[in-house]
Motif scaffolding. Sequence first.
Motif, PDB file in Angstrom:
ATOM      1  N   LYS A  53       0.839  -1.196   0.000  1.00  0.00           N
ATOM      2  CA  LYS A  53       0.000   0.000   0.000  1.00  0.00           C
ATOM      3  C   LYS A  53       0.872   1.243   0.000  1.00  0.00           C
ATOM      4  N   SER A  54       0.374   2.266  -0.645  1.00  0.00           N
ATOM      5  CA  SER A  54       1.076   3.542  -0.627  1.00  0.00           C
ATOM      6  C   SER A  54       1.246   4.007   0.807  1.00  0.00           C
ATOM      7  N   PHE A  57      -0.593   6.317   5.893  1.00  0.00           N
ATOM      8  CA  PHE A  57      -0.484   7.437   6.838  1.00  0.00           C
ATOM      9  C   PHE A  57      -1.832   8.121   7.018  1.00  0.00           C
ATOM     10  N   LEU A  58      -2.509   8.410   5.891  1.00  0.00           N
ATOM     11  CA  LEU A  58      -3.781   9.144   5.953  1.00  0.00           C
ATOM     12  C   LEU A  58      -4.885   8.321   6.600  1.00  0.00           C
ATOM     13  N   LYS A  59      -4.755   6.992   6.546  1.00  0.00           N
ATOM     14  CA  LYS A  59      -5.764   6.124   7.155  1.00  0.00           C
ATOM     15  C   LYS A  59      -5.944   6.436   8.639  1.00  0.00           C
ATOM     16  N   SER A  65     -10.579   7.863  10.602  1.00  0.00           N
ATOM     17  CA  SER A  65     -11.544   7.051  11.340  1.00  0.00           C
ATOM     18  C   SER A  65     -12.733   7.926  11.725  1.00  0.00           C
ATOM     19  N   LEU A  66     -13.814   7.279  12.140  1.00  0.00           N
ATOM     20  CA  LEU A  66     -15.021   8.018  12.491  1.00  0.00           C
ATOM     21  C   LEU A  66     -14.756   9.006  13.625  1.00  0.00           C
ATOM     22  N   ASN A  80      -2.264  11.960  17.509  1.00  0.00           N
ATOM     23  CA  ASN A  80      -2.705  10.574  17.546  1.00  0.00           C
ATOM     24  C   ASN A  80      -2.443   9.865  16.222  1.00  0.00           C
ATOM     25  N   GLY A  81      -2.722  10.554  15.099  1.00  0.00           N
ATOM     26  CA  GLY A  81      -2.509   9.942  13.794  1.00  0.00           C
ATOM     27  C   GLY A  81      -1.049   9.610  13.551  1.00  0.00           C
TER      28      GLY A  81
END
Length: 926
Positions: free
Chosen positions: A52-53, A58-60, A64-65, A96-97
């Motif tokens: 995966k890129s 990273f953006l995932k 999240s909700l 957090n991300g």
Amino acid sequence: MANVQQTRALAQQPITQVLAKMQTSQKGLSSSDAQKRLAKYGPNKISKNAKKSQLKVFLKNFTSLMAILLWVGGVIAIIAGMPELGIAIWAVNVINGIFSYWQEHTAQKATDSLMKMLPSYVRVYRDQKLVQINVENLVPGDVFVLQAGDAISADAMLLEANSLQVDQSALTGESVPESKQVQYAPGEGEFAEANLLYAGTSVGAGTGVAVALATGMDTEFGKIASLTQTQEQADSPLTQELNQLTRQLSILAIIIGLAFFLLAVSVVHYPWAKAFIFALGMIVAFIPEGLLPTVTLSLAQGVTRMAKKHALVKELNSVETLGETTVICSDKTGTLTQNQMTVNHIWLPFREFLVTGKGYLANGDIKFRGHPVELKQQPELQRFLEVATLDNDTRIEPPQKEGEKPKLLGTPTEAAMIVMAQKAGVLADNVEKQYPRLKELTFDSERKRMSTINRLPDGSVRICVKGSLGDTLNCCSQIMDHDGIRSITAQDLQRAQKAESDYAKAGLRTLAVAYRDVAAQDVPTDLSSWDISAVEQNLILLGQAAMADPARPEIFAAVKKCHDANIRIIMVTGDSPVVARSIAAQIKIVSNPNVRVITGTQLKTMSTQDLKAAFKEELIFARVAPEQKYKIVSTLQDMGEIVASTGDGVNDAPALKKANIGVAMGVTGTDVAKDAADMILTDDNFASIVAAIEEGRTVYNNIQKFLTYILNSNVAEAIPSVLFLLSKGAIPLPLTVMQILTIDLGTDMLPALGLGAESAEPGIMKLPPRSRQAHLLTKNVLWRAFGWYGLIGSVVSTAGYFFVNHTFGWPQVPLAASGEPYIEATTMTLAAVVFCQMANVLNCRTQNASVWNLGVFSNHKINIGIFAEFLILIVLMYVPLLQNVFQTGPLNAEEWLFLICIPIPVFFLEEFRKKLVRHYKSATSL
């Protein structure tokens, strides 16, 4: 080039025809032809799903909700004229991300370093010369050479074989190596053709020359890998649960915010803009901004603790899924057992010896009736050990460094015989020097024997034979017992066969040993003229060795812990039914020693409904094929089970991918298995799985503790606003929006993170697995957070607010809505909530057990968190710049005394409640 379906058909054809079809010869390909084939068929490697890129990965972590809710909350705050609030919320999301991405990236790097690829080099004939090439350059039609220890790089057919034995456990799960020969024979089960070799397996003993029929993804190895890559990865239960929790809390926060907005407009007559900001404060109060960072850190700490227990988790959310596990589908060899074949009984006519000590190190002894044996007094035993050592191609290299395992050069079965002799002081090197080998008659699957011819000091020769008991007895006319050598009788045969049967029932394999001495004048000058039938006749039976792959010592406690936790263990192995049943009963996976065994052949004809019915009782699976493991896992999942599946071979990969938690072996596991798994065991030990499950349960409990902790402060933040509304504004807001955010993102955060590091609560592995229908936000969590902790905090914080106002003359003087009295009163409310939380974070460390049992200050991260929130409070109260932003001010000595007295009664009040709960549960359980 042959595809996987054509390979078996090719194996049945004469070698000349196969070479012609593959457009090659015994001397291999030319370099130019090989280059063309490489361009046509591609490199000999297993293709993986495209990574995966990293940007998408990273953006995932920011989509999240809960993360989306915080992004929206920040926008609303900025629009409402509170940029500080919006920026603070966004900062939480960003931190957090980044933290989540870093943790998963670190875990993936560790995983990648464990991956064991196909062998790097292979020796092939190119341009009629034997050369070494990179394994990726091997092409169909290449003729390559194999010797003991080599990994096999392609599906191939044998052209030459000399005592060749191949370890196919990576494909079949069968721990006993397969003997290979040039002549075709179908064999029993999958991948059993006598003249075929398969990529991903390895040479245990002997040498050979083979022609490659299929490479890369066209091999059986590649076929199973491609099945693995088609499996979609579903969201983990924790991801689903957090999404559910986010929806619940979002709806709750919005409803409360809307209610407060309407009440502020209608009751207090606030302007709409001011009412909106007021309502936003309530929404902020009920949205747990610290949930994501705490969950992420809790999972990350769980990953770290698991790594120390030999379990490497590839994705953070897999930690929690482990805690839900209801069924473990476990391989046998190397996971439940040590993967070290060990002789533990020697049967000689009229006498049986016990072999003590385990493993490949000669650290044991041979005993008769409990007493060590002197070989000088046991000539028949010494003869047995010497013959077993001479008729052997395996050697064991001792460890080079402390802590390393000995290196096995050959097959586990032969290694067990060598170690057996070493334990009695019969060393292979010494015996071979005394009786040098002249010739070997290799093992084959038809006669099931191996023989060697060794020179004795007087010029005569000794024929040494080992093999299956039945096939060896057919060649025996005499027997050696304590009275000497005599003719074999029917009673002798019955005793030997009964011993073999008894050993088989106990899950032991037997290997018979026989010999014959031939006088020098009777030995042919040309030994090549001495054929098998002439050599293997009129033998003297010495006895038989009974061996098994012993269970891991720690497996017994691990299995008991699983049973206590209502976790079912189902053995799924490629080994024989007899061995599988014996091991399962020995380590108490099953309670019935005659448990039902379903073989791969039976499983083929079973319907899904019949299989589901079978799962209602104890059972184990033996001789299963790759797709059947997948069927077992998927059927259990259809029944609502959370399945952890273990494995190390290519055959395990589809099941590992399908399972809720796929557990691959880090030491013996193939690249495909590790790639498919969610967790890798660095010690290949079943006990590490159980430790990981306990850690998973602990992580989930810690998340619930954190949730209880942060929600209880929400009540203390909301009640003062309720008083404001009920009084129609006569009671000014005891807490501002920025002060509420200070609690949620500042003072509460660090102690809450300490809860993520809490150790397992006593008795956690005596509880049944959590139901999939159970949620983080339970009635118990809500009651403790809102009805108990929250109520106490609300009373204390409200009391603090009115206590300060009382020092300014209330109730004679109206409550101030601005100025020094108001700032001091709101600061006191803020500080009272914080001091309540200092006690509550200790209270939340357990659900019902007394904190004293853990040690009140044993969690150092919580201690640091409490100290940190105290420092944050001091800074907010006494730094002028922050006073202006958060509308805070200093407190006097009397007010500080009030604060200091808060934690102790709050702590002991909760300890009293827990004691009542324990007493009630104890009384009702009688």
